[in-house]
Design a protein around this motif. Sequence first.
Motif, PDB file in Angstrom:
ATOM      1  N   SER A 110      96.039  34.319  31.545  1.00  0.00           N
ATOM      2  CA  SER A 110      95.363  35.422  30.861  1.00  0.00           C
ATOM      3  C   SER A 110      95.650  35.302  29.371  1.00  0.00           C
ATOM      4  N   TYR A 111      94.607  35.511  28.548  1.00  0.00           N
ATOM      5  CA  TYR A 111      94.757  35.372  27.104  1.00  0.00           C
ATOM      6  C   TYR A 111      94.506  36.696  26.371  1.00  0.00           C
ATOM      7  N   ASN A 112      93.462  37.404  26.759  1.00  0.00           N
ATOM      8  CA  ASN A 112      93.119  38.712  26.195  1.00  0.00           C
ATOM      9  C   ASN A 112      92.955  38.667  24.674  1.00  0.00           C
ATOM     10  N   VAL A 113      92.035  37.845  24.219  1.00  0.00           N
ATOM     11  CA  VAL A 113      91.688  37.764  22.797  1.00  0.00           C
ATOM     12  C   VAL A 113      90.439  38.607  22.556  1.00  0.00           C
ATOM     13  N   LYS A 114      90.520  39.507  21.580  1.00  0.00           N
ATOM     14  CA  LYS A 114      89.369  40.356  21.263  1.00  0.00           C
ATOM     15  C   LYS A 114      88.915  40.091  19.834  1.00  0.00           C
ATOM     16  N   HIS A 115      87.608  40.090  19.647  1.00  0.00           N
ATOM     17  CA  HIS A 115      87.043  39.848  18.317  1.00  0.00           C
ATOM     18  C   HIS A 115      85.776  40.677  18.176  1.00  0.00           C
ATOM     19  N   GLU A 116      85.591  41.227  16.997  1.00  0.00           N
ATOM     20  CA  GLU A 116      84.344  41.919  16.708  1.00  0.00           C
ATOM     21  C   GLU A 116      83.881  41.521  15.315  1.00  0.00           C
ATOM     22  N   VAL A 117      82.580  41.475  15.135  1.00  0.00           N
ATOM     23  CA  VAL A 117      82.030  41.048  13.857  1.00  0.00           C
ATOM     24  C   VAL A 117      80.773  41.858  13.579  1.00  0.00           C
ATOM     25  N   LEU A 118      80.593  42.219  12.315  1.00  0.00           N
ATOM     26  CA  LEU A 118      79.412  42.957  11.885  1.00  0.00           C
ATOM     27  C   LEU A 118      78.318  41.955  11.545  1.00  0.00           C
ATOM     28  N   LEU A 119      77.186  42.069  12.207  1.00  0.00           N
ATOM     29  CA  LEU A 119      76.069  41.153  11.992  1.00  0.00           C
ATOM     30  C   LEU A 119      75.023  41.841  11.125  1.00  0.00           C
ATOM     31  N   THR A 120      74.799  41.297   9.928  1.00  0.00           N
ATOM     32  CA  THR A 120      73.860  41.878   8.980  1.00  0.00           C
ATOM     33  C   THR A 120      72.593  41.027   8.926  1.00  0.00           C
ATOM     34  N   ARG A 121      71.689  41.417   8.042  1.00  0.00           N
ATOM     35  CA  ARG A 121      70.450  40.643   7.912  1.00  0.00           C
ATOM     36  C   ARG A 121      70.731  39.228   7.407  1.00  0.00           C
ATOM     37  N   ASP A 122      71.880  39.032   6.762  1.00  0.00           N
ATOM     38  CA  ASP A 122      72.254  37.686   6.311  1.00  0.00           C
ATOM     39  C   ASP A 122      72.922  36.868   7.411  1.00  0.00           C
ATOM     40  N   ASN A 123      73.349  37.526   8.469  1.00  0.00           N
ATOM     41  CA  ASN A 123      74.011  36.829   9.579  1.00  0.00           C
ATOM     42  C   ASN A 123      73.581  37.475  10.886  1.00  0.00           C
ATOM     43  N   PRO A 124      72.325  37.298  11.296  1.00  0.00           N
ATOM     44  CA  PRO A 124      71.826  37.950  12.512  1.00  0.00           C
ATOM     45  C   PRO A 124      72.422  37.334  13.770  1.00  0.00           C
ATOM     46  N   LEU A 125      72.141  37.980  14.893  1.00  0.00           N
ATOM     47  CA  LEU A 125      72.733  37.592  16.171  1.00  0.00           C
ATOM     48  C   LEU A 125      72.465  36.134  16.521  1.00  0.00           C
ATOM     49  N   GLY A 126      71.264  35.639  16.266  1.00  0.00           N
ATOM     50  CA  GLY A 126      70.880  34.293  16.690  1.00  0.00           C
ATOM     51  C   GLY A 126      71.639  33.174  16.009  1.00  0.00           C
ATOM     52  N   ARG A 127      72.364  33.471  14.932  1.00  0.00           N
ATOM     53  CA  ARG A 127      73.086  32.420  14.200  1.00  0.00           C
ATOM     54  C   ARG A 127      74.562  32.343  14.587  1.00  0.00           C
ATOM     55  N   ASN A 128      74.974  33.019  15.627  1.00  0.00           N
ATOM     56  CA  ASN A 128      76.387  33.093  15.979  1.00  0.00           C
ATOM     57  C   ASN A 128      76.697  32.236  17.196  1.00  0.00           C
ATOM     58  N   VAL A 129      77.850  31.576  17.143  1.00  0.00           N
ATOM     59  CA  VAL A 129      78.294  30.753  18.261  1.00  0.00           C
ATOM     60  C   VAL A 129      79.818  30.777  18.311  1.00  0.00           C
ATOM     61  N   TYR A 130      80.356  30.821  19.515  1.00  0.00           N
ATOM     62  CA  TYR A 130      81.804  30.746  19.723  1.00  0.00           C
ATOM     63  C   TYR A 130      82.158  29.396  20.331  1.00  0.00           C
ATOM     64  N   GLU A 131      83.212  28.800  19.793  1.00  0.00           N
ATOM     65  CA  GLU A 131      83.719  27.535  20.320  1.00  0.00           C
ATOM     66  C   GLU A 131      85.166  27.747  20.749  1.00  0.00           C
ATOM     67  N   LEU A 132      85.472  27.472  22.017  1.00  0.00           N
ATOM     68  CA  LEU A 132      86.792  27.733  22.581  1.00  0.00           C
ATOM     69  C   LEU A 132      87.388  26.419  23.087  1.00  0.00           C
ATOM     70  N   SER A 133      88.390  25.940  22.370  1.00  0.00           N
ATOM     71  CA  SER A 133      89.042  24.675  22.721  1.00  0.00           C
ATOM     72  C   SER A 133      90.321  24.974  23.502  1.00  0.00           C
ATOM     73  N   VAL A 134      90.426  24.399  24.690  1.00  0.00           N
ATOM     74  CA  VAL A 134      91.573  24.622  25.569  1.00  0.00           C
ATOM     75  C   VAL A 134      92.504  23.416  25.482  1.00  0.00           C
ATOM     76  N   TRP A 135      93.796  23.710  25.218  1.00  0.00           N
ATOM     77  CA  TRP A 135      94.784  22.648  25.032  1.00  0.00           C
ATOM     78  C   TRP A 135      95.952  22.834  25.992  1.00  0.00           C
ATOM     79  N   ASP A 136      96.576  21.715  26.298  1.00  0.00           N
ATOM     80  CA  ASP A 136      97.792  21.707  27.122  1.00  0.00           C
ATOM     81  C   ASP A 136      98.982  21.390  26.216  1.00  0.00           C
ATOM     82  N   TRP A 137      99.902  22.336  26.120  1.00  0.00           N
ATOM     83  CA  TRP A 137     101.059  22.160  25.232  1.00  0.00           C
ATOM     84  C   TRP A 137     102.084  21.200  25.849  1.00  0.00           C
ATOM     85  N   ASP A 138     102.576  20.276  25.014  1.00  0.00           N
ATOM     86  CA  ASP A 138     103.621  19.341  25.445  1.00  0.00           C
ATOM     87  C   ASP A 138     104.785  19.423  24.467  1.00  0.00           C
ATOM     88  N   ARG A 139     105.993  19.447  25.012  1.00  0.00           N
ATOM     89  CA  ARG A 139     107.172  19.588  24.165  1.00  0.00           C
ATOM     90  C   ARG A 139     107.480  18.314  23.374  1.00  0.00           C
TER      91      ARG A 139
END
Length: 564
Positions: A486-515
């Motif tokens: 479980s990660y529980n990351v929350k994000h909110e962003v205000l989308l204006t006429r300069d940044n409408p909904l169609g121009r948004n993308v989320y990229e989620l990179s999953v990594w395995d931690w090694d000591r």
Amino acid sequence: FFIYLVLSPLSTVSSFTNAELGKQWYQRRVREAVVSTQSTGIISVGTMYRYVPCLLLLLLCASVSSQQCECGWQNEGFGEEQSEETLDWLNDIVLEVYKINEEKIYDLLVDVINKEVNTKLPSPLKYLSLTSLSLTSTPRIDLVTHSAHHVSCEGGQRMTQYIIDFDVTIENPGDAASVALGLPLGITASATVGDLHLYSILRVDILLNSAMETIPSIETIKISFINRPDVSFSIDIPYVVGLETFGITKLVHRKVEEVLQEKFVYPGMVVVDMRNGTKVTTFDNDPRLHPAVLATEITVTPINVTATKTSLEAWIHYGVENTQRAVMMGDVQSVRRFHILLPDMRIQASRVRVVERNVIAKDATWLDARPRISTELRRSSIQRRYTTIHEDRNSTWNVTIDVWTQLIPPVQTLVNPLSGEEELVPSLFSLTNCTHGTDRGVLYFTLHGASHLTSIDKDYDSYVIVKHNGVEIAETEVVMENRQPSYNVKHEVLLTRDNPLGRNVYELSVWDWDRWSKDDHFGTARFVPGHEPIINEPIPIFNSKGAQRGLLWITSVFVPMDFV
């Protein structure tokens, strides 16, 4: 007052022609409900109580208007002011409610103070316990404002959001409560709380559905504060000398305020869901989310100009960190727009101004608007316009400042008892068939966690780097030895006429931690948000070779706002 609304069945009333008639009918129903409750000790809430808000609409309407008022869909709203008579009988009802529920109110305060405050006590205090409560004055309603907003959705569905704001004040001179304090070295002290003052704006937000032609039914009721409660009180600790040196009074005062802010201030709220029976849920204020948005549009239009201005600036102020500035005429820009996501309700003052900078003479203010946040939030219209004509020698300009202030509907979910699946708490902006028409608004995104992770070396110490439009916004903690973290990351962003909904993308990179070696890359998931809400649904994780390496579970909700 709210309790009595729930207690009062409405089955035969369709209209009142004046406030006195509504008052008599209401008081008669209240007496019947009180007698029934006192004799049985049971409050029964059935389907019929879904129609109770109409009573409130009728009484408020009759109290502020001389015309006949009907509880139906033809009325867009009933004004923003009320008579003294309305407040008198509302406060009579509050008094009776308090008398009956004084013990329950005390239990609620004990629960909040003894549990919540004790988790946040400063180091000089070991514990704080409320031992007695005696309010000589009951809460009083000083002002009521109300408005109705109608929405026609696809498929003929009709919804009405009815909002009532109550200015609530408690003035309690003298002793109000006794508190036991635990101090270092096993010392205990008895403190007396007195001169209590509390002021806040309580919002009751009712979502109505057209179950009947003339009497809408309730979908949900949401109750919260729309401002930070103004709380003041004195603490007298007579038996321990020198405690004031440690600032005990100020520390306790601040902690009580923080509890109110974190638990009850919007978007924290009590939600009554009446779609399938009656379910009451309390949502805590999430400090990671913003409760409101402040937007401005500043326009300077030449009327008769003999000399251009090159040193005009537009400013917006909300606290220190959210002060923004832009040059206007200097770069041939006569229109400037600002948008601020309000971080909390602590600050109530905002300021928008147009200033002409002068090198030798004093700067000249063309227009200075100072909207107060809580005042703007309770207006029936979300827009306020300030305008003036500025004259300078033989030149004139028209200066206009448009200010929009609006609460952001909270994105909250409940588990449907019938389907067992998570669903959005209904609001005007979260109904899937009412969210089309604009690409501007607020976008909520939550990364809940992952499942079915696969690794060649069977090592599952995962973390996720979250990017929004190529910019890193979060990196989760490493979750050790777990294929379903479980990660529980929350994000909110205000989308204006300069940044409408169609121009948004989320990229989620999953990594395995090694000591001892370089972290391994599980894979990447990409998500493009849309108008339709997604509640706790999976998206695939693919590695560089296109093989699926697991699932990420996300929520995405878009809240449209035309004005931004």
